[in-house]
Scaffold this motif. Structure first.
Motif, PDB file in Angstrom:
ATOM      1  N   ASN A 179       0.948  -0.887   0.063  1.00  0.00           N
ATOM      2  CA  ASN A 179       0.100   0.368  -0.123  1.00  0.00           C
ATOM      3  C   ASN A 179       1.030   1.117  -0.134  1.00  0.00           C
ATOM      4  O   ASN A 179       1.358   1.602   0.706  1.00  0.00           O
ATOM      5  CB  ASN A 179      -1.145  -0.040   1.532  1.00  0.00           C
ATOM      6  N   GLY A 180       1.054   2.224  -1.175  1.00  0.00           N
ATOM      7  CA  GLY A 180       2.177   3.511  -1.125  1.00  0.00           C
ATOM      8  C   GLY A 180       2.122   4.322  -0.226  1.00  0.00           C
ATOM      9  O   GLY A 180       1.056   4.482   0.443  1.00  0.00           O
TER      10      GLY A 180
ATOM     11  N   GLY B 220      -4.232  -0.208 -10.296  1.00  0.00           N
ATOM     12  CA  GLY B 220      -3.620  -1.077 -10.092  1.00  0.00           C
ATOM     13  C   GLY B 220      -4.494  -0.325  -8.454  1.00  0.00           C
ATOM     14  O   GLY B 220      -3.847  -0.560  -7.962  1.00  0.00           O
TER      15      GLY B 220
ATOM     16  N   GLU C   9      -8.519  -4.049  -9.841  1.00  0.00           N
ATOM     17  CA  GLU C   9      -6.968  -4.707  -9.770  1.00  0.00           C
ATOM     18  C   GLU C   9      -6.402  -6.129 -11.034  1.00  0.00           C
ATOM     19  O   GLU C   9      -7.324  -7.026 -10.740  1.00  0.00           O
ATOM     20  CB  GLU C   9      -7.245  -5.209  -8.377  1.00  0.00           C
ATOM     21  N   TYR C  10      -5.184  -5.803 -11.433  1.00  0.00           N
ATOM     22  CA  TYR C  10      -4.759  -7.631 -11.815  1.00  0.00           C
ATOM     23  C   TYR C  10      -4.637  -8.651 -11.019  1.00  0.00           C
ATOM     24  O   TYR C  10      -5.018  -9.637 -11.576  1.00  0.00           O
ATOM     25  CB  TYR C  10      -3.699  -7.036 -12.122  1.00  0.00           C
TER      26      TYR C  10
ATOM     27  N   ASP D  98      -6.881  -6.242 -16.821  1.00  0.00           N
ATOM     28  CA  ASP D  98      -5.787  -6.045 -16.772  1.00  0.00           C
ATOM     29  C   ASP D  98      -6.606  -4.446 -17.224  1.00  0.00           C
ATOM     30  O   ASP D  98      -6.818  -4.236 -18.145  1.00  0.00           O
ATOM     31  CB  ASP D  98      -5.023  -6.285 -17.918  1.00  0.00           C
ATOM     32  N   GLY D  99      -5.935  -3.103 -16.540  1.00  0.00           N
ATOM     33  CA  GLY D  99      -5.968  -2.141 -16.590  1.00  0.00           C
ATOM     34  C   GLY D  99      -5.634  -1.866 -18.026  1.00  0.00           C
ATOM     35  O   GLY D  99      -5.847  -0.522 -18.497  1.00  0.00           O
TER      36      GLY D  99
ATOM     37  N   ASN E  96      -1.314   2.908 -11.153  1.00  0.00           N
ATOM     38  CA  ASN E  96      -0.647   2.735  -9.691  1.00  0.00           C
ATOM     39  C   ASN E  96       0.175   2.114 -10.168  1.00  0.00           C
ATOM     40  O   ASN E  96       0.720   0.536  -9.102  1.00  0.00           O
ATOM     41  CB  ASN E  96      -1.578   2.634  -8.133  1.00  0.00           C
TER      42      ASN E  96
ATOM     43  N   CYS F 135       3.384  -3.250 -14.392  1.00  0.00           N
ATOM     44  CA  CYS F 135       2.098  -2.760 -14.755  1.00  0.00           C
ATOM     45  C   CYS F 135       1.968  -3.839 -15.665  1.00  0.00           C
ATOM     46  O   CYS F 135       2.518  -4.087 -16.710  1.00  0.00           O
ATOM     47  CB  CYS F 135       1.051  -1.580 -15.216  1.00  0.00           C
ATOM     48  N   GLU F 136       1.523  -5.138 -15.556  1.00  0.00           N
ATOM     49  CA  GLU F 136       1.045  -6.346 -16.777  1.00  0.00           C
ATOM     50  C   GLU F 136       0.549  -5.460 -17.353  1.00  0.00           C
ATOM     51  O   GLU F 136      -0.386  -4.957 -17.413  1.00  0.00           O
ATOM     52  CB  GLU F 136       0.460  -7.094 -16.017  1.00  0.00           C
TER      53      GLU F 136
HETATM   54  C1  SAM Z   1       1.866  -0.646  -6.256  1.00  0.00           C
HETATM   55  S1  SAM Z   1       0.327  -1.709  -6.005  1.00  0.00           S
HETATM   56  C2  SAM Z   1      -0.233  -0.488  -5.790  1.00  0.00           C
HETATM   57  C3  SAM Z   1      -2.196  -0.990  -5.194  1.00  0.00           C
HETATM   58  C4  SAM Z   1      -2.637   0.406  -4.365  1.00  0.00           C
HETATM   59  N1  SAM Z   1      -2.442   1.224  -5.028  1.00  0.00           N
HETATM   60  C5  SAM Z   1      -2.024   0.834  -3.460  1.00  0.00           C
HETATM   61  O1  SAM Z   1      -1.507   1.203  -2.967  1.00  0.00           O
HETATM   62  O2  SAM Z   1      -2.472   0.359  -2.218  1.00  0.00           O
HETATM   63  C6  SAM Z   1       0.165  -1.501  -7.603  1.00  0.00           C
HETATM   64  C7  SAM Z   1      -0.688  -2.400  -7.911  1.00  0.00           C
HETATM   65  O3  SAM Z   1      -1.246  -2.503  -9.664  1.00  0.00           O
HETATM   66  C8  SAM Z   1      -1.571  -3.988  -9.860  1.00  0.00           C
HETATM   67  N2  SAM Z   1      -1.803  -4.497 -11.592  1.00  0.00           N
HETATM   68  C9  SAM Z   1      -0.050  -4.679 -12.081  1.00  0.00           C
HETATM   69  N3  SAM Z   1      -0.702  -4.501 -13.456  1.00  0.00           N
HETATM   70  C10 SAM Z   1      -2.179  -3.919 -12.970  1.00  0.00           C
HETATM   71  C11 SAM Z   1      -3.035  -4.039 -14.509  1.00  0.00           C
HETATM   72  N4  SAM Z   1      -2.375  -4.371 -15.656  1.00  0.00           N
HETATM   73  N5  SAM Z   1      -4.223  -3.826 -14.548  1.00  0.00           N
HETATM   74  C12 SAM Z   1      -4.697  -3.678 -13.207  1.00  0.00           C
HETATM   75  N6  SAM Z   1      -3.912  -3.562 -12.193  1.00  0.00           N
HETATM   76  C13 SAM Z   1      -2.378  -4.002 -11.864  1.00  0.00           C
HETATM   77  C14 SAM Z   1      -0.653  -5.102  -8.945  1.00  0.00           C
HETATM   78  O4  SAM Z   1      -1.651  -5.931  -9.086  1.00  0.00           O
HETATM   79  C15 SAM Z   1      -0.558  -4.319  -7.673  1.00  0.00           C
HETATM   80  O5  SAM Z   1      -2.144  -4.527  -6.859  1.00  0.00           O
END
Ligand code: SAM
Length: 305
Positions: A98-99, A123, A147-148, A172-173, A187, A255-256
């Motif tokens: 959690n950032g 994300g 969320e992925y 996948d966002g 994010n 980011c996937e």
């Molecule tokens: C740095 S974490 C931040 C999580 C959240 N924003 C927080 O601060 O609690 C990044 C998140 O992005 C998600 N993520 C990665 N690629 C993604 C995508 N293509 N689509 C949606 N979510 C994605 C990851 O699974 C992870 O949960």
């Protein structure tokens, strides 16, 4: 006369109320503190940080807090520990956190979500910052949170059950369909803007876009400074133009779906060269002369003019 069970229940309710009032004061102090590191002056951002309960999203404590690159477990499950400017491990073994509150306060202030707007949060993790965004757009607005990771997405969905103006989705966002948005808050570290982020940004809309090289996350044995590993750009749509401005350096979870090797190389070269703070626009074609660009990828560019 109340019996002893009723007295015990009354006392428990009183202590619970006192606890909640105390936490509200702690959150007000936290909301002021998270504005300081990046000099953020945005009363609606501060109000959202004061109002939203971080503990309601992160699950029961104790919690792993990230301090000086290592996790320290809180002594107990008192939620007071969560109201510090620290990252909290969500899946510590993957470095998924959690950032940092102050970084998000600054980026959310840059995105400036307004009451009634539609925000897409990519994300979203388990939704703490989704809730901050939802507080800012209010019940006349709405948030689509994507969320992925399927386990995190399940927690995200549960955390917003019964809140009709927050739609939580697994996917996948960079690909999943969403309605046109006033703010797209990404994010996770991409190497390029996904087409849908630009296509679905309303005129006047703001995209917060973290771009990272292959050194943008995790171990950094070559000790490359953070400024040369990742950058968050603020993109504003004006008709068919996309104005772009460097906001801050960043190291963030990848980011996937929005990463490719060619753009990663172009980014690494751009970070090596420097000059990111002179970027003024994002172009959706790759036919600009190199000298006009900070980053010149095959079909998009971050250009100086
Ligand atoms: C740095 S974490 C931040 C999580 C959240 N924003 C927080 O601060 O609690 C990044 C998140 O992005 C998600 N993520 C990665 N690629 C993604 C995508 N293509 N689509 C949606 N979510 C994605 C990851 O699974 C992870 O949960």
């Amino acid at each position: 006369m109340p019996n002893s069970e009723q007295v015990a229940a009354q006392t428990a309710r009183f202590l619970d109320r006192m606890g909640r009032q105390e936490l509200a004061i702690v959150r007000r102090a936290y909301a002021k503190q998270v504005m300081v590191p990046y000099n953020v002056a945005h009363p609606r951002v501060a109000a959202a940080f004061a109002a939203v309960r971080r503990g309601a999203f992160l699950g029961p404590g104790p919690w792993p807090l990230l301090h000086l690159s290592r996790y320290v477990t809180t002594p107990d499950d008192d939620p007071v520990y969560l109201y510090q400017n620290l990252l909290v491990g969500i899946i510590p073994e993957r470095g998924l956190n959690n950032g940092e509150p102050s970084l998000h306060a600054m980026l959310i202030a840059a995105a400036d979500p307004r009451p009634g707007e539609h925000v897409v949060h990519i994300g979203a993790g388990v939704g703490y910052y989704t809730a901050i965004l939802a507080h800012m757009v209010g019940e006349s607005g709405r948030v689509t949170a994507i969320e992925y990771d399927s386990n995190l997405a399940a927690r995200l969905v549960t955390n917003f059950a019964g809140q009709p103006y927050v739609r939580a989705l697994q996917g996948d966002g960079a690909q999943i369909e969403f309605d046109p948005a006033d703010v797209i808050y990404v994010n996770a570290g991409a190497t390029r803007p996904a087409d849908i982020w630009l296509d679905r940004l309303n005129d006047g809309g703001r995209l917060i876009l973290p771009l990272t090289s292959d050194k943008g996350f995790g171990k950094n044995p070559e000790n490359i400074p953070i400024q040369r590993r990742g950058a968050v750009f603020g993109i504003k749509r004006r008709g068919n133009e996309f104005l772009a401005k460097w906001i801050s350096a960043v190291a963030i979870f990848p980011c996937e779906g929005a990463r490719d090797a060619e753009c990663e190389r172009a980014l690494a070269a751009a970070f090596e060269k420097g000059g990111w703070e002179r970027v003024t626009r994002l172009c959706r074609s790759g036919d600009l002369p190199d000298e006009q660009c900070w980053l010149n990828a095959p079909d998009w560019a971050l250009a100086y003019a």
